[in-house]
Design a protein around this motif. Structure first.
Motif, mmCIF file in Angstrom:
data_model
loop_
_atom_site.group_PDB
_atom_site.id
_atom_site.type_symbol
_atom_site.label_atom_id
_atom_site.label_comp_id
_atom_site.label_asym_id
_atom_site.label_seq_id
_atom_site.Cartn_x
_atom_site.Cartn_y
_atom_site.Cartn_z
ATOM 1 N N VAL A 192 0.871 -1.174 0.000
ATOM 2 C CA VAL A 192 0.000 0.000 0.000
ATOM 3 C C VAL A 192 0.908 1.224 0.000
ATOM 4 C CG1 VAL A 192 -1.751 1.298 1.261
ATOM 5 C CG2 VAL A 192 -1.767 -1.222 1.316
ATOM 6 N N PRO A 193 0.940 2.003 -1.087
ATOM 7 C CA PRO A 193 1.871 3.140 -1.142
ATOM 8 C C PRO A 193 1.389 4.327 -0.312
ATOM 9 C CG PRO A 193 0.579 3.018 -3.153
ATOM 10 C CD PRO A 193 0.193 1.819 -2.340
ATOM 11 N N VAL A 194 2.344 5.020 0.292
ATOM 12 C CA VAL A 194 2.072 6.215 1.090
ATOM 13 C C VAL A 194 3.084 7.276 0.687
ATOM 14 C CG1 VAL A 194 1.929 7.201 3.396
ATOM 15 C CG2 VAL A 194 1.237 4.814 3.017
ATOM 16 N N ALA A 195 2.621 8.476 0.368
ATOM 17 C CA ALA A 195 3.530 9.550 -0.029
ATOM 18 C C ALA A 195 4.361 9.998 1.168
ATOM 19 C CB ALA A 195 2.742 10.727 -0.582
ATOM 20 N N TYR A 196 5.671 10.135 0.952
ATOM 21 C CA TYR A 196 6.521 10.639 2.027
ATOM 22 C C TYR A 196 6.436 12.164 2.073
ATOM 23 C CZ TYR A 196 9.993 11.371 -1.739
ATOM 24 O OH TYR A 196 10.637 11.765 -2.889
ATOM 25 N N GLY A 197 7.087 12.763 3.074
ATOM 26 C CA GLY A 197 7.073 14.213 3.208
ATOM 27 C C GLY A 197 6.110 14.663 4.285
ATOM 28 N N GLU A 198 5.860 15.961 4.332
ATOM 29 C CA GLU A 198 4.999 16.547 5.360
ATOM 30 C C GLU A 198 3.634 15.867 5.394
ATOM 31 O OE1 GLU A 198 3.247 20.950 6.684
ATOM 32 O OE2 GLU A 198 4.658 20.758 4.998
ATOM 33 N N GLY A 199 3.199 15.497 6.590
ATOM 34 C CA GLY A 199 1.925 14.818 6.743
ATOM 35 C C GLY A 199 1.994 13.316 6.629
ATOM 36 N N VAL A 200 3.204 12.752 6.529
ATOM 37 C CA VAL A 200 3.333 11.306 6.316
ATOM 38 C C VAL A 200 2.796 10.515 7.501
ATOM 39 C CG1 VAL A 200 5.706 11.186 7.212
ATOM 40 C CG2 VAL A 200 4.902 9.454 5.596
ATOM 41 N N VAL A 201 2.940 11.028 8.717
ATOM 42 C CA VAL A 201 2.440 10.301 9.889
ATOM 43 C C VAL A 201 0.940 10.086 9.779
ATOM 44 C CG1 VAL A 201 2.055 10.433 12.384
ATOM 45 C CG2 VAL A 201 4.295 11.043 11.430
ATOM 46 N N GLU A 202 0.225 11.137 9.470
ATOM 47 C CA GLU A 202 -1.230 11.036 9.352
ATOM 48 C C GLU A 202 -1.621 10.091 8.216
ATOM 49 O OE1 GLU A 202 0.469 13.856 9.620
ATOM 50 O OE2 GLU A 202 -0.111 14.418 11.671
ATOM 51 N N ARG A 203 -0.879 10.143 7.113
ATOM 52 C CA ARG A 203 -1.210 9.274 5.977
ATOM 53 C C ARG A 203 -0.952 7.802 6.310
ATOM 54 N NH1 ARG A 203 0.950 13.791 3.327
ATOM 55 N NH2 ARG A 203 3.037 12.893 3.125
ATOM 56 N N VAL A 204 0.123 7.526 7.037
ATOM 57 C CA VAL A 204 0.406 6.142 7.436
ATOM 58 C C VAL A 204 -0.681 5.626 8.370
ATOM 59 C CG1 VAL A 204 1.956 4.665 8.783
ATOM 60 C CG2 VAL A 204 2.901 6.253 7.099
ATOM 61 N N LEU A 205 -1.042 6.409 9.366
ATOM 62 C CA LEU A 205 -2.059 5.980 10.328
ATOM 63 C C LEU A 205 -3.396 5.728 9.647
ATOM 64 C CD1 LEU A 205 -1.213 8.390 13.290
ATOM 65 C CD2 LEU A 205 -0.662 5.956 13.109
ATOM 66 N N GLU A 206 -3.711 6.570 8.663
ATOM 67 C CA GLU A 206 -4.968 6.378 7.934
ATOM 68 C C GLU A 206 -4.923 5.122 7.086
ATOM 69 O OE1 GLU A 206 -7.846 8.679 4.684
ATOM 70 O OE2 GLU A 206 -5.996 9.637 5.400
ATOM 71 N N ALA A 207 -3.808 4.913 6.372
ATOM 72 C CA ALA A 207 -3.690 3.744 5.493
ATOM 73 C C ALA A 207 -3.663 2.452 6.287
ATOM 74 C CB ALA A 207 -2.432 3.870 4.632
ATOM 75 N N ALA A 208 -3.058 2.489 7.481
ATOM 76 C CA ALA A 208 -2.935 1.281 8.294
ATOM 77 C C ALA A 208 -4.155 1.041 9.167
ATOM 78 C CB ALA A 208 -1.687 1.377 9.168
ATOM 79 N N GLY A 209 -5.006 2.053 9.305
ATOM 80 C CA GLY A 209 -6.143 1.926 10.204
ATOM 81 C C GLY A 209 -5.723 1.955 11.662
ATOM 82 N N GLY A 210 -4.646 2.655 11.936
ATOM 83 C CA GLY A 210 -4.093 2.716 13.284
ATOM 84 C C GLY A 210 -2.586 2.590 13.221
ATOM 85 N N LYS A 211 -1.983 2.294 14.353
ATOM 86 C CA LYS A 211 -0.522 2.194 14.378
ATOM 87 C C LYS A 211 -0.052 0.859 13.809
ATOM 88 C CE LYS A 211 0.437 5.601 17.923
ATOM 89 N NZ LYS A 211 1.295 5.966 19.087
ATOM 90 N N VAL A 212 1.218 0.819 13.374
ATOM 91 C CA VAL A 212 1.758 -0.362 12.717
ATOM 92 C C VAL A 212 2.553 -1.210 13.706
ATOM 93 C CG1 VAL A 212 1.856 0.839 10.515
ATOM 94 C CG2 VAL A 212 3.899 0.787 11.956
ATOM 95 N N ASP A 213 2.742 -2.485 13.353
ATOM 96 C CA ASP A 213 3.431 -3.423 14.246
ATOM 97 C C ASP A 213 4.948 -3.397 14.091
ATOM 98 O OD1 ASP A 213 0.986 -4.722 15.283
ATOM 99 O OD2 ASP A 213 0.761 -5.371 13.195
#
Length: 306
Positions: A192-213
């Motif tokens: 699942v691709p996620v754009a890096y750069g500003e706002g990446v934390v929010e994009r990762v949390l959204e794509a993962a549906g929460g925090k990652v393992d």
């Protein structure tokens, strides 16, 4: 034989030269390989700049290059496991910096050598050992990933793209940071691709549906993001930031190991692991390959073909 050499530590890529140098001798426990392809890795130009001098002695002139695929030309008298004509590949780092793989021939310790699968091209085999071994060691360090969520920083690069595939093969849901131009590439690898750069934390949390393992960093300077998205009890590793150890992570460095390279080869031969070759260069184009590697925007592997 022809080889790329440099005479002193330098960040000036114009100091790389192609010269005639003596063909290496075949000592006990070694294999002489006629080089068909040799992968370019960031460590190659970092060694040239002197960054690893506190760790490794260098004997000039140095031939760079730590990855190789080629044909066995000769073997040491105590090396019955390989034969002249064998097609092989290796992560060929030695204890000192001197006789590397950007040459027509290289001597490699037999313990680092594996047979090349017929399913791999020379360029793919030449680009696999170090990057693949690094990805493999990183994911081994993270432990069981089956059913877990893994974030890969730098997912489209030479190491990252292999780590994505290894993570998918181990049953993980893999998220990978990259530029948008590489999103389709990552989707093709199962991430699942996620754009890096500003706002990446929010994009990762959204794509993962929460925090990652788990998090694998193949870029560096990602610790703040890693800690922000990592679940309590999660694991993280980096190949580019030794500071992760101060925050519960592991800094990963891979050893030459023919058995581990053979394991990668089996995965590649089965189709579970694809080596993306971005571009090939001749010996007289190593400076161009280093410059492209330094740009940090390469998808897949750069390879030298003597």
């Amino acid at each position: 034989m022809r080889a790329v050499v440099y005479d002193t530590y330098s960040q000036d890529l114009s100091s790389l030269e192609v010269r005639e140098v003596p063909k290496p001798k075949v000592g006990p426990g070694t294999v002489l390989v006629k080089v068909k392809a040799a992968g370019v890795n960031p460590v190659d130009w970092k060694v040239m700049a002197g960054y690893l001098d506190p760790l490794m002695d260098a004997y000039f002139p140095v031939i760079p290059g730590w990855d190789v695929a080629g044909v066995v030309e000769a073997v040491g008298f105590d090396t019955p496991e390989f034969h002249v004509g064998d097609e092989v590949m290796a992560y060929a780092r030695k204890d000192v910096v001197q006789g590397g793989t950007f040459a027509e021939y290289v001597v490699v310790p037999a313990k680092a050598v594996a047979l090349k699968p017929a399913e791999l091209s020379w360029e793919q085999a030449g680009g696999l050992p170090l990057a693949g071994g690094t990805a493999q060691r990183a994911l081994d360090t993270l432990g069981d990933l089956d059913g877990k969520t893994l974030l890969v920083h730098g997912a489209a690069g030479g190491v990252g793209s292999l780590a994505v595939q290894l993570g998918v093969a181990r049953g993980a849901t893999v998220l990978g940071t990259a530029s948008e131009k590489n999103f389709d590439f990552l989707r093709g690898l199962g991430a699942v691709p996620v754009a890096y750069g500003e706002g990446v934390v929010e994009r990762v949390l959204e794509a993962a549906g929460g925090k990652v393992d788990a998090v694998a960093d193949f870029v560096g300077e990602q610790l703040e993001t890693t800690l922000a998205v990592l679940a309590d009890g999660g694991k993280h590793v980096s190949i580019a930031d030794g500071g992760v150890a101060e925050h519960g992570g592991r800094y990963v460095w891979v050893r030459p190991d023919g058995g581990e390279t053979a394991r990668l080869g089996e995965l590649a031969a089965s189709g579970a692991l694809k080596v993306e070759v971005a571009q090939s260069f001749g010996l007289d184009q190593v400076a161009q390959a280093f410059a492209l590697s330094q740009s940090g925007h390469v998808r897949g592997k750069l390879v030298i073909v003597p």
